[in-house]
Design an enzyme around this catalytic site. Structure first.
Site, short mmCIF file in Angstrom:
data_model
loop_
_atom_site.label_atom_id
_atom_site.label_comp_id
_atom_site.label_asym_id
_atom_site.label_seq_id
_atom_site.Cartn_x
_atom_site.Cartn_y
_atom_site.Cartn_z
N GLU A 1 28.08 12.00 11.68
CA GLU A 1 28.25 12.12 13.13
C GLU A 1 26.91 11.84 13.80
O GLU A 1 25.85 12.03 13.21
CB GLU A 1 28.75 13.52 13.49
CG GLU A 1 30.11 13.83 12.90
CD GLU A 1 30.52 15.30 13.06
OE1 GLU A 1 31.71 15.60 12.86
OE2 GLU A 1 29.64 16.13 13.35
N ARG B 1 39.08 24.26 7.48
CA ARG B 1 37.82 23.63 7.83
C ARG B 1 36.70 24.63 8.13
O ARG B 1 35.57 24.24 8.42
CB ARG B 1 38.02 22.71 9.05
CG ARG B 1 38.66 21.38 8.67
CD ARG B 1 38.93 20.51 9.90
NE ARG B 1 39.17 19.12 9.53
CZ ARG B 1 40.30 18.63 9.05
NH1 ARG B 1 41.31 19.45 8.86
NH2 ARG B 1 40.43 17.36 8.74
N ASP C 1 0.84 -1.20 0.00
CA ASP C 1 0.00 0.00 0.00
C ASP C 1 0.87 1.25 0.00
O ASP C 1 1.43 1.63 1.03
CB ASP C 1 -0.92 -0.02 1.23
CG ASP C 1 -1.75 1.24 1.37
OD1 ASP C 1 -1.78 2.06 0.43
OD2 ASP C 1 -2.38 1.41 2.44
N ARG D 1 30.91 20.45 3.35
CA ARG D 1 30.84 20.35 4.81
C ARG D 1 29.50 20.79 5.41
O ARG D 1 29.28 20.62 6.59
CB ARG D 1 31.97 21.18 5.43
CG ARG D 1 33.35 20.65 5.09
CD ARG D 1 34.48 21.51 5.63
NE ARG D 1 34.50 21.61 7.08
CZ ARG D 1 35.01 20.70 7.90
NH1 ARG D 1 35.52 19.58 7.40
NH2 ARG D 1 35.00 20.88 9.19
N GLU E 1 33.63 12.16 19.02
CA GLU E 1 33.61 13.47 18.40
C GLU E 1 33.68 14.58 19.46
O GLU E 1 33.77 14.33 20.65
CB GLU E 1 32.39 13.65 17.49
CG GLU E 1 32.70 13.55 15.99
CD GLU E 1 33.65 14.62 15.50
OE1 GLU E 1 33.79 15.66 16.15
OE2 GLU E 1 34.29 14.40 14.45
N GLU F 1 31.76 9.47 15.64
CA GLU F 1 31.88 9.45 14.18
C GLU F 1 32.50 8.14 13.74
O GLU F 1 33.45 7.65 14.37
CB GLU F 1 32.74 10.61 13.67
CG GLU F 1 32.90 10.64 12.15
CD GLU F 1 33.72 11.82 11.65
OE1 GLU F 1 34.64 11.59 10.83
OE2 GLU F 1 33.45 12.95 12.08
N GLU G 1 35.43 18.11 -0.27
CA GLU G 1 34.65 17.77 0.92
C GLU G 1 33.61 18.88 1.13
O GLU G 1 33.97 20.01 1.46
CB GLU G 1 35.57 17.67 2.14
CG GLU G 1 34.82 17.37 3.43
CD GLU G 1 35.73 17.52 4.65
OE1 GLU G 1 35.52 16.81 5.63
OE2 GLU G 1 36.64 18.38 4.61
#
Length: 470
Positions: free
Chosen positions: A132, A339, A51, A360, A212, A220, A358
């Protein structure tokens, strides 16, 4: 693996049940099981009915019949069922047309991979998310007409230094000091290791695990990268395994981006690259050892980042993490090593095979299939239209003056902003029929009705501290 191989595997493993798993529109696994005696090669051709109107964001009641089509390449023994059970991930198709269902997230990921190949730019997109999460000992919450609260607890919580624990042994990570401490401060080494071993059982290659930054059991576990669709599957297994191992230990896991006030939230940095003919396309002689193609990919992500927020940061709670002036990467810039940028170029290895970006700003509450597909489509749009990302930002973004910072665009500050951005900027997602207009419209409508409106209607506890005496 073929259907015949699946039947053989079920016999070798002495499976008693077969568990069929598929994803709802929002991103939660659903399932049903049948006795292994019902498993046949025909099932892989004919599917099994269910369904569709009972699944979030899917069919109306007057057109509810749908089919699950098991993908034989995903068959594996489930590590948690007491009854020996084979687990198979399924695609969804329309029972009348037999066409793949446009709102099935796994179908969208499949179409994204096909579109990449059709462009001739590359033949595989690799994704490596770093989800994380928090491991808590207790979670209670309630909301009614006259009251509302949540209560989180953890043996690691810094707020418990004064609690009578008969005895209290201390060793509780302070706020923002949970990154890499050894036991006994890190009390969850063994539970995370058990999670890793369970992941290896289902074919996930784990690169590392660690505590972390936040207090109260933030963790993590990093997976080895894989192709878009397969990583979508692995992210679902990841969440399933982490939650079920935690339950074995009498604990609970959440992938909410911001469950704790005053400490780091949970992000999901996503490493990604494009390859062709077995060769990496992101390595070159441009900034950070990247190719011009990679810079254009970055340009596409940055251009469409606010629309991407609707899929990569899909909840109201996502924007408790994405707050200006704190550590979350809301500033839409790129840099090598830095970062504090929303896109980082990792510099761990000079090998061309290691060249990747990366992104972020995503968080682990997202539907991985949709988030990965959307980022790929944004990056491809950048390549196709040669969208250069501009100059990199190698300064500490959080140390910029207000004047300097005003020149750096930022991610959305709320789910409402993100949905509005998606409404205005989604043509890049429609290429190759990867995301359909129906998918975009349904996502916006569902999020407004099921999440934004309910939050708007309810007072929250801190409002009483601010306004009760007004």
């Amino acid at each position: 693996m073929t259907p015949k191989d699946v039947l053989k595997l079920s016999q070798e493993k002495n499976a008693k049940m077969v568990d069929f798993k598929f994803l709802d529109f929002v991103g939660i696994w659903q399932h049903f099981s049948v006795p292994v005696s019902e498993l046949s090669e025909d099932i892989f051709e004919e599917g099994l009915g269910f369904d569709g109107s009972s699944i979030r964001g899917w069919q109306p009641i007057h057109a509810s019949d749908m089919l699950v089509m098991p993908d034989p390449t995903t068959a594996i023994m489930d590590p948690f069922h007491e009854t020996p059970s084979m687990s198979i991930i399924c695609n969804i198709v329309d029972p009348i047309t037999k066409e793949p269902y446009s709102r099935d997230p796994r179908n969208i990921a499949t179409k994204a991979e096909a579109y990449l190949k059709s462009t001739g730019i590359g033949d595989v997109a690799y994704f490596g998310p770093e989800p994380e999460f928090f491991i808590f000992d207790d979670i209670r919450y309630s909301q009614s007409a006259n009251q509302g609260f949540y209560h989180i607890d953890s043996i690691e919580g810094i707020w418990n230094t004064g609690r009578d624990e008969c005895p209290n042994l201390g060793y509780k990570p302070r706020h923002k000091e949970g990154y890499f401490p050894v036991p006994p401060t890190d009390s969850q080494e063994d539970i995370r290791s058990e999670m890793c071993l369970a992941m290896e059982q289902v074919g996930i290659r784990v690169e590392r695990q660690h505590h972390e930054v936040a207090t109260a059991g933030q963790a993590e576990i990093d997976m080895r990268f894989d192709s878009l669709l397969r990583m979508g599957d692995k992210l679902m297994w990841f969440k399933y395994i982490v939650k079920n191992v935690a339950k074995r230990w009498g604990k609970t896991v959440t992938f909410m981006p911001k469950p704790i006030f005053g400490d780091n939230g949970s992000g999901m940095h996503v490493h990604q690259s494009i390859w062709k003919g077995g060769k990496p396309l992101f390595a070159g002689s441009e900034y950070g050892g990247m190719s011009e193609l990679a810079l254009y990919y970055i340009g596409g992500i940055l251009k469409h980042a606010r629309a991407l927020n609707a899929f990569c940061n899909p909840g109201t709670n996502s924007y408790r993490r994405l707050v200006p002036g704190f550590e979350a990467p809301i500033n839409l810039a790129y840099s090598s090593r830095n970062r504090s940028a929303s896109i980082r170029i990792p510099m761990y290895s000079p090998s061309p095979k290691s060249k990747r970006i990366e992104v972020r700003f995503p968080d682990p509450s997202c539907n991985g299939y949709l988030a990965f597909a959307a980022m790929l489509m944004a990056g491809l749009d950048g390549i196709q239209n040669k969208i250069h990302p501009g100059e990199p930002l190698d300064k500490d973004i959080y140390g910029l003056s207000p004047e300097e910072l005003s020149k750096v665009p930022s991610a959305c500050g709320s789910l409402e902003e993100a949905l509005e951005a998606l409404k205005k900027d989604h043509e890049f997602l429609l290429k190759g029929d990867v995301f359909t207009q129906d998918v975009i419209d349904t996502w916006i409508e569902y999020k407004k009705k099921a999440e934004l409106d309910p939050i708007r209607l309810r007072p929250v506890p801190y409002e009483f501290a601010l306004y009760y005496d007004c």
